[in-house]
Design an enzyme around this catalytic site. Structure first.
Site, PDB file in Angstrom:
ATOM      1  N   TRP A 139      -0.712  -9.952  -6.113  1.00  7.41           N
ATOM      2  CA  TRP A 139       0.282  -9.898  -5.049  1.00  7.41           C
ATOM      3  C   TRP A 139      -0.520 -10.040  -3.768  1.00  7.41           C
ATOM      4  O   TRP A 139      -1.284  -9.142  -3.401  1.00  7.41           O
ATOM      5  CB  TRP A 139       1.017  -8.563  -5.102  1.00  7.41           C
ATOM      6  CG  TRP A 139       2.166  -8.428  -4.169  1.00  7.41           C
ATOM      7  CD1 TRP A 139       3.454  -8.816  -4.378  1.00  7.41           C
ATOM      8  CD2 TRP A 139       2.143  -7.832  -2.861  1.00  7.41           C
ATOM      9  NE1 TRP A 139       4.234  -8.506  -3.292  1.00  7.41           N
ATOM     10  CE2 TRP A 139       3.453  -7.905  -2.343  1.00  7.41           C
ATOM     11  CE3 TRP A 139       1.156  -7.260  -2.065  1.00  7.41           C
ATOM     12  CZ2 TRP A 139       3.797  -7.422  -1.087  1.00  7.41           C
ATOM     13  CZ3 TRP A 139       1.494  -6.775  -0.811  1.00  7.41           C
ATOM     14  CH2 TRP A 139       2.803  -6.851  -0.328  1.00  7.41           C
ATOM     15  N   ASN A 149      -7.755  -4.685  -7.276  1.00  6.54           N
ATOM     16  CA  ASN A 149      -6.536  -4.276  -6.568  1.00  6.54           C
ATOM     17  C   ASN A 149      -6.978  -3.466  -5.358  1.00  6.54           C
ATOM     18  O   ASN A 149      -7.918  -2.674  -5.464  1.00  6.54           O
ATOM     19  CB  ASN A 149      -5.659  -3.363  -7.432  1.00  6.54           C
ATOM     20  CG  ASN A 149      -5.057  -4.085  -8.608  1.00  6.54           C
ATOM     21  OD1 ASN A 149      -5.140  -5.307  -8.691  1.00  6.54           O
ATOM     22  ND2 ASN A 149      -4.450  -3.329  -9.510  1.00  6.54           N
ATOM     23  N   LYS A 172       6.646  -3.802  -7.401  1.00  7.69           N
ATOM     24  CA  LYS A 172       7.218  -2.557  -7.894  1.00  7.69           C
ATOM     25  C   LYS A 172       6.470  -1.358  -7.354  1.00  7.69           C
ATOM     26  O   LYS A 172       7.046  -0.326  -7.045  1.00  7.69           O
ATOM     27  CB  LYS A 172       7.160  -2.575  -9.429  1.00  7.69           C
ATOM     28  CG  LYS A 172       7.743  -1.339 -10.087  1.00  7.69           C
ATOM     29  CD  LYS A 172       9.225  -1.265  -9.852  1.00  7.69           C
ATOM     30  CE  LYS A 172       9.862  -0.031 -10.441  1.00  7.69           C
ATOM     31  NZ  LYS A 172      11.153   0.227  -9.761  1.00  7.69           N
TER      32      LYS A 172
HETATM   33  C1  G6P Z   1       8.480  -0.571  -3.542  1.00  3.48           C
HETATM   34  C2  G6P Z   1       9.570  -0.799  -4.577  1.00  3.48           C
HETATM   35  C3  G6P Z   1      10.779   0.043  -4.249  1.00  3.48           C
HETATM   36  C4  G6P Z   1      10.388   1.509  -4.140  1.00  3.48           C
HETATM   37  C5  G6P Z   1       9.261   1.725  -3.135  1.00  3.48           C
HETATM   38  C6  G6P Z   1       8.693   3.131  -3.230  1.00  3.48           C
HETATM   39  O1  G6P Z   1       8.881  -1.094  -2.328  1.00  3.48           O
HETATM   40  O2  G6P Z   1       9.927  -2.170  -4.614  1.00  3.48           O
HETATM   41  O3  G6P Z   1      11.746  -0.105  -5.278  1.00  3.48           O
HETATM   42  O4  G6P Z   1      11.501   2.260  -3.752  1.00  3.48           O
HETATM   43  O5  G6P Z   1       8.181   0.826  -3.409  1.00  3.48           O
HETATM   44  O6  G6P Z   1       8.124   3.289  -4.492  1.00  3.48           O
HETATM   45  P1  G6P Z   1       7.859   4.659  -5.220  1.00  3.48           P
HETATM   46  O7  G6P Z   1       7.228   4.277  -6.531  1.00  3.48           O
HETATM   47  O8  G6P Z   1       6.910   5.417  -4.343  1.00  3.48           O
HETATM   48  O9  G6P Z   1       9.154   5.346  -5.380  1.00  3.48           O
END
Ligand code: G6P
Length: 609
Positions: free
Chosen positions: A74, A100, A604
């Site tokens: 990414w 990463n 994600k």
């Molecule tokens: C990313 C994901 C979201 C998620 C956010 C926080 O932006 O695409 O779906 O809500 O991260 O992630 P976490 O794992 O900390 O809830």
């Protein structure tokens, strides 16, 4: 975000690595590659785009070999093309690195290395690592990696192989998750357990500042001074079916439909009906300690931040304690008022979000006690928090979070019941009423899901819209934010969530016959207020889609579409109301031909700041 998988053992590595990459693809996916050690040295194959493209390339040019590392990227530094895809090779072609994270002093290191004759071919910070390890290499790979990492500032989860010191993988972690998978005469390295779950359930989580050396026969973990560390082996309970689509068109749809079960799982064994409270085994806080807090700060990102807003309402209403909700990414760049009297609740599905983790560490530094509301067992936030409440929602693969959100709301309510009763702010009777409402939730979610077709029809009607507005009040204002986020994440339609009454201070200017406005308007304590907002939208020819909970004469003639959810108490409405909004986003996105499980640019688990 980026994913890493590595294999060392007797089997041909490529299919194992490709399988691992596919299972990691949900984390981030603009390019991918593998580096395999074969008799002739280290061979890399990489490609821009999805893993399937890499797979086709590997089918044309198969690479034999039983030790390898692989990566799905990414992009942070440099565009997502073939050259910037990992693995990156050292100049002499003997060392391959996947990484990463972000090397913060990459520019300085690059200048130093260029001065010594290294030629850079990519735009990435990772290539710096590959050359630097070569520069430090003197026959032993772990020594070289260690020496290189001493010079590096920033975050990393890395895996490295060398054709000179071969048949081993060296991996190291600082700020980016990595775990070892232990097999029978074979071992794995991965950034996420789903990559290796089909091969082993025995894992070791690396901590920051740790390095692992794996070969066929075993593993060693050392610290940055090469001192050996004894690590605990953890057993993963998730089964493979949970990380597969199981007949659903997308993970997101599967996860939406799992919610009756996942909400049940979050509550299981934790409700004390007669006492009107909850039993939470992982808090690691005595009742006296819980009573000593004067305020709560909740910090999170994305969807988890939305559940935090609902938690704020619950805690202030039922436990009568001041609560602040903070974006994790902002929290530590201010000077927040947090001390030993503060309880810091950290919400994260993945338990790995870099900003959330950093915010938690900052709160700790300031003396706060930390409580993690986390889904992924064994994740960094879960391990580093002083205590926690696991969501038990099972693996969430769809990038757009759904079942984790509803479980977060339920977990926050469990904690609210506990604290409210302890502080004497919540009566046993009210606590028991709330629990009765919670017990009914799984069945009520099922009723909503049974009528998914109605939402699909609404999606058909509005799939060509270019903007959406979501409006809610009270407990349902965060639901409006979450509904809008779901839609924009996966359908790329611009959507805004707003407190319904605030609409008059701006968004009302946007309303015309082209603007669908989704009202979250169940029969709750602010229903009458939101009715006026519906009228205001209708008077300007807006198209109204309403989530309601009973036949309301006040809305007669006002609604273009209505979706009825079952009645429940106010503070549980967000759980029921968010389900049709998840479905709406899903169906609109599918009808627009979008890739729901892999929306563009999103990841994600966001493991860089
Ligand atoms: C990313 C994901 C979201 C998620 C956010 C926080 O932006 O695409 O779906 O809500 O991260 O992630 P976490 O794992 O900390 O809830």
């Amino acid at each position: 975000m980026c994913g890493i998988v590595g294999y060392v053992g007797p089997k041909v590595a490529t299919p194992l690595l490709l399988d691992g990459l596919k299972r990691l693809e949900y984390r981030g996916y603009d390019s991918a590659g593998v580096a395999i050690m074969n008799g002739a040295g280290v061979k890399t194959v990489k490609e821009a785009g999805k893993i399937a493209k890499l797979e086709s390339l590997l089918a044309l040019t198969p690479v034999e070999g039983t030790t390898g590392i692989a990566h799905t990227r990414w992009a942070t530094h440099g565009p997502p093309n073939q050259v910037n895809a990992h693995p990156h090779m050292s100049q002499d072609g003997t060392i391959a690195v996947v990484h990463n994270g972000i090397i913060e002093n990459a520019t300085v290191l690059k200048q130093m290395l260029e001065g010594r004759g290294y030629v850079f071919t990519s735009d990435t910070d990772t290539e710096v690592l590959a050359h630097l390890i070569e520069e430090c290499f003197d026959g032993n790979l772990e020594d070289a990696v260690l020496e290189a990492l001493w010079q590096v500032e920033g975050t990393y989860g890395i895996a490295v192989i060398s054709s000179v010191d071969s048949h081993k993988i060296v991996a190291a972690r600082k700020g980016s998750p990595l775990l070892l998978g232990l097999g029978d005469k074979e071992n794995f390295i991965a950034s996420d357990v789903s990559a290796i779950l089909s091969h082993t359930r025995q894992v070791i989580y690396l901590e920051d500042g740790e390095m692992a050396v794996l070969d066929e026969a075993g593993y060693r973990v050392i610290d940055m001074n090469a001192v050996e560390i004894q690590k605990k082996v953890a057993h993963i309970d998730w089964d493979l079916a949970q990380i597969e689509r199981g007949g659903y068109a997308h993970f997101m749809l599967k996860e939406i439909f799992e919610q009756p079960q996942t909400v049940e799982n979050t509550m299981r064994g934790r409700l004390l009906d007669d006492e009107g409270t909850s039993k939470l085994g992982g808090l690691n806080l005595s009742d006296e300690e819980l009573l000593s807090f004067t305020n709560i700060v909740i910090t999170a990102c994305g969807t988890s931040w939305h559940s935090a807003l609902i938690g704020e309402h619950m805690l202030e209403e039922l436990a009568r304690i001041p609560v602040e909700v903070e974006y994790a990414s902002e929290f530590r760049y201010r000077n927040p008022v947090v001390d030993s009297k503060t309880l810091c609740i950290v919400i994260s599905q993945s338990g790995e979000t870099a900003d959330t983790l950093a915010a938690m560490r900052e709160a700790k530094r300031r003396g706060a006690r930390t409580l993690g509301l986390v889904n992924v067992v064994g994740s960094t936030i879960a391990r580093e928090a002083d205590g926690g409440i696991y969501l038990h929602a099972g693996p969430e693969i769809g990038v757009a979070s759904t079942k984790a959100f509803t479980s977060q709301v339920v977990a926050l309510l469990l904690f609210t019941l506990k604290l409210g009763r302890l502080r004497g702010a919540l009566s046993q009777q009210r606590g028991s009423e709330i629990i009765a409402g919670m017990r009914a939730l799984p069945g009520q979610i099922r009723q909503v899901l049974e009528r998914a077709q109605e939402i699909e029809d609404i999606a058909e009607e509005y799939k060509r819209a270019s903007n959406f507005l979501y409006l809610g009040r009270g407990y349902n204002f965060p639901v409006a934010l979450e509904g809008a986020l779901k839609l924009k994440e996966i359908s790329y339609i611009h959507a805004e969530g707003y407190p319904a009454a605030e609409m008059k201070h701006g968004p009302i200017a946007l309303i015309d016959e082209m603007m669908p406005v989704v009202f979250i308007a169940p029969h709750d304590s602010v229903f009458e207020k939101i009715t006026s907002n519906v009228h205001e939208v209708k008077a300007r020819k807006g198209r109204v889609i309403a989530v309601t909970s009973r036949d309301e004469s006040a809305l007669d003639g006002m609604l273009d579409y209505e979706f009825r959810i079952p009645e429940t108490i106010d503070l549980l409405m967000p759980v029921l109301a968010s389900v049709p909004l998840q479905l709406l986003a899903y169906y609109v996105a599918v009808k627009r031909g979008a890739n729901v499980d892999q929306p563009r640019n999103l990841a994600k688990s966001v493991t860089v700041e």
